[in-house]
Design an enzyme around this catalytic site. Sequence first.
Site, PDB file in Angstrom:
ATOM      1  N   LYS A  84     -35.222   6.715  21.550  1.00 32.67           N
ATOM      2  CA  LYS A  84     -34.261   5.776  21.795  1.00 32.67           C
ATOM      3  C   LYS A  84     -34.995   4.625  22.538  1.00 32.67           C
ATOM      4  CE  LYS A  84     -30.248   7.121  23.333  1.00 32.67           C
ATOM      5  NZ  LYS A  84     -29.222   7.714  23.762  1.00 32.67           N
TER       6      LYS A  84
ATOM      7  N   GLU B 285     -29.453  20.681  19.554  1.00 34.51           N
ATOM      8  CA  GLU B 285     -29.502  19.901  20.776  1.00 34.51           C
ATOM      9  C   GLU B 285     -29.303  20.369  22.060  1.00 34.51           C
ATOM     10  OE1 GLU B 285     -28.244  15.354  20.282  1.00 34.51           O
ATOM     11  OE2 GLU B 285     -26.493  16.186  21.729  1.00 34.51           O
TER      12      GLU B 285
ATOM     13  N   LYS C 270     -19.047   6.702  25.582  1.00 35.68           N
ATOM     14  CA  LYS C 270     -18.843   6.824  26.995  1.00 35.68           C
ATOM     15  C   LYS C 270     -18.944   5.695  27.661  1.00 35.68           C
ATOM     16  CE  LYS C 270     -19.181  11.076  28.930  1.00 35.68           C
ATOM     17  NZ  LYS C 270     -19.773  12.282  29.430  1.00 35.68           N
TER      18      LYS C 270
ATOM     19  N   GLY D  10     -21.374  15.184  24.889  1.00 33.69           N
ATOM     20  CA  GLY D  10     -21.020  14.754  23.673  1.00 33.69           C
ATOM     21  C   GLY D  10     -20.977  15.673  22.607  1.00 33.69           C
ATOM     22  N   ARG D  11     -21.552  16.846  22.507  1.00 31.70           N
ATOM     23  CA  ARG D  11     -21.484  17.590  21.248  1.00 31.70           C
ATOM     24  C   ARG D  11     -20.518  18.982  21.673  1.00 31.70           C
ATOM     25  NH1 ARG D  11     -26.064  18.023  23.973  1.00 31.70           N
ATOM     26  NH2 ARG D  11     -26.868  19.460  25.135  1.00 31.70           N
TER      27      ARG D  11
ATOM     28  N   HIS E 251     -26.320  28.252  -6.071  1.00 30.91           N
ATOM     29  CA  HIS E 251     -26.966  27.511  -7.449  1.00 30.91           C
ATOM     30  C   HIS E 251     -27.747  26.439  -6.762  1.00 30.91           C
ATOM     31  CE1 HIS E 251     -24.307  29.366 -10.521  1.00 30.91           C
ATOM     32  NE2 HIS E 251     -23.259  29.421  -9.504  1.00 30.91           N
TER      33      HIS E 251
ATOM     34  N   GLU F 238     -26.384   2.236  18.456  1.00 29.11           N
ATOM     35  CA  GLU F 238     -25.965   1.992  17.187  1.00 29.11           C
ATOM     36  C   GLU F 238     -24.353   1.949  17.179  1.00 29.11           C
ATOM     37  OE1 GLU F 238     -29.175   5.442  17.396  1.00 29.11           O
ATOM     38  OE2 GLU F 238     -27.593   4.743  18.701  1.00 29.11           O
TER      39      GLU F 238
END
Length: 547
Positions: free
Chosen positions: A509, A358, A210, A272-273, A389, A216
């Site tokens: 961060k 979050e 944004k 964001g999510r 399994h 990152e």
Amino acid sequence: MTTTITPLTKRPAWKALTSHHKKIRGQHLRKLFAADPKRGERMTAGAAGLFLDYSKNRVTNETLKLLLKLAQESGLRGRIKAMFSGEKINITENRAVLHVALRAPKGAKIIVDGKNVVPEVHAVLDKMEAFSKRIRSGAWKGHTGKRIRNIVNIGIGGSDLGPVMAYEALKHYSERGLVFRFVSNVDGADFVEATHDLDPAETLFIVSSKTFTTQETMANAQSARVWLLKGLGGNLKAVAKHFVAVSTNAEKVSAFGIDTANMFGFWDWVGGRYSMDSAIGLSTMLATGPKNYRALLAGFHAMDEHFRTAPFEKNLPVLMALLSVWNTDFLGAETVAVLPYENYLKRFPAYLQQLTMESNGKHVTLDGKPVDYQTSPVYWGEPGTNGQHSFYQLIHQGTRLIPCDFIAFAHALTPLGRHHDMLLANVFAQAEALAFGKTAAEVKAEGTAGWLVPHRVFEGNRPSNTILAGRLTPEVLGKLVALYEHIVFVQGAIWSVNPFDQWGVELGKALAQRIVPELESKAAPKLAHDSSTNNLIRLYRKMKTRE
């Protein structure tokens, strides 16, 4: 800004639930089903093509009545109305919360600061569609004149988890002539492995940030730029032919070398999510095509409308959220296993991890006071039958109570012999086994040696939901994602937390930004961290020089 709310533990329904729990906590699902032969048919709900069986939860009619009363006392109906009306319910950031506007149909009105935002949403969608058609048809050419065959999405968090999940979930509908890769981790291996077999002349990068400052994402974008220019002779004009941006920062996008005509925007009322159906979903539209993408949006909207209008007792997100509150705060469950019996949904649990934790992983209420109850459980999972399994042993016979959400489909996208019947048999069997288990008497009746009996006993009484749909289509995927989005919303309303900020990601961060130059400095830096961090930095600096 603060808001005054009645503390959760002082609401009458919460107090009643506390007393009620003491009365029924020893009841077993075997007894509840035996006392009510129609329970498995009665404790169900359906909406928008999704069927929910919640009968295998450790609840009675009274439990549900009190949970629904708790929803009313928590002001849930008003909170829903406030969100859909564009009120700034994200109070710590003074923002509206309008992911529902991203899938609103043309002609709808959703007002933020006196402005209808729906036309802007559709303008971006139309721009995405036009761009997608150019890429998919081959009309868009790269710097050397070759058509684009590889799409690399660069993002992190919501700018990665949603697109990755959607791509995997809808791979059956994707354009197989295009290769899709996703880069999120600042670990260089992520970028190197994603691009090692790609031709720069045929590769398009989508940089999703944004602000165009995400650490990152921008590190990976800069490496992509270097990789591209190295492969195409260093001509800076190539960048505009091989990069587009999902961002709102035109100045930084332009400085990077991207034509701002190929910048796709979104808004500060999109978290964001909650953004996979915004321009962040550009890779999804490129993969599946505009028609399927709009079907995805229609699925979102169908669940939005169900959530907004349905009575709470028939409302899928409300019911599932209330049951999760019961399991978390009264039965002591600390996690939820999401178990899709559909291999295309293999990244769905990972997507939900961000969406849920979050959002509601908070320790203070909306008015800034510490909570004295549990908030978000840990969400995790794996597709069935692989998980059977792996970790199902713990779910069945371990010491922890782990509620499960089983997700299954009546029709396979890729029919193959008996496979789908076998898959669905496992869904139903696992939910049955978790609920009812196997008693010592039943084990003995099978002729099991006495010393072995305790090892083969299944206590049961382990709660689960089963969600069943026809088949995994783009529309159904939208419904599933919206279902969990609204579950998160309801949980937040009950727990009186803000599901739409994420201050918890900020401290690490900020500290990393401080540490990076200390790691890169040629001269020994003056360190002022704690003794452990200082020692680790010094050790790393020494190890770096020992190649």
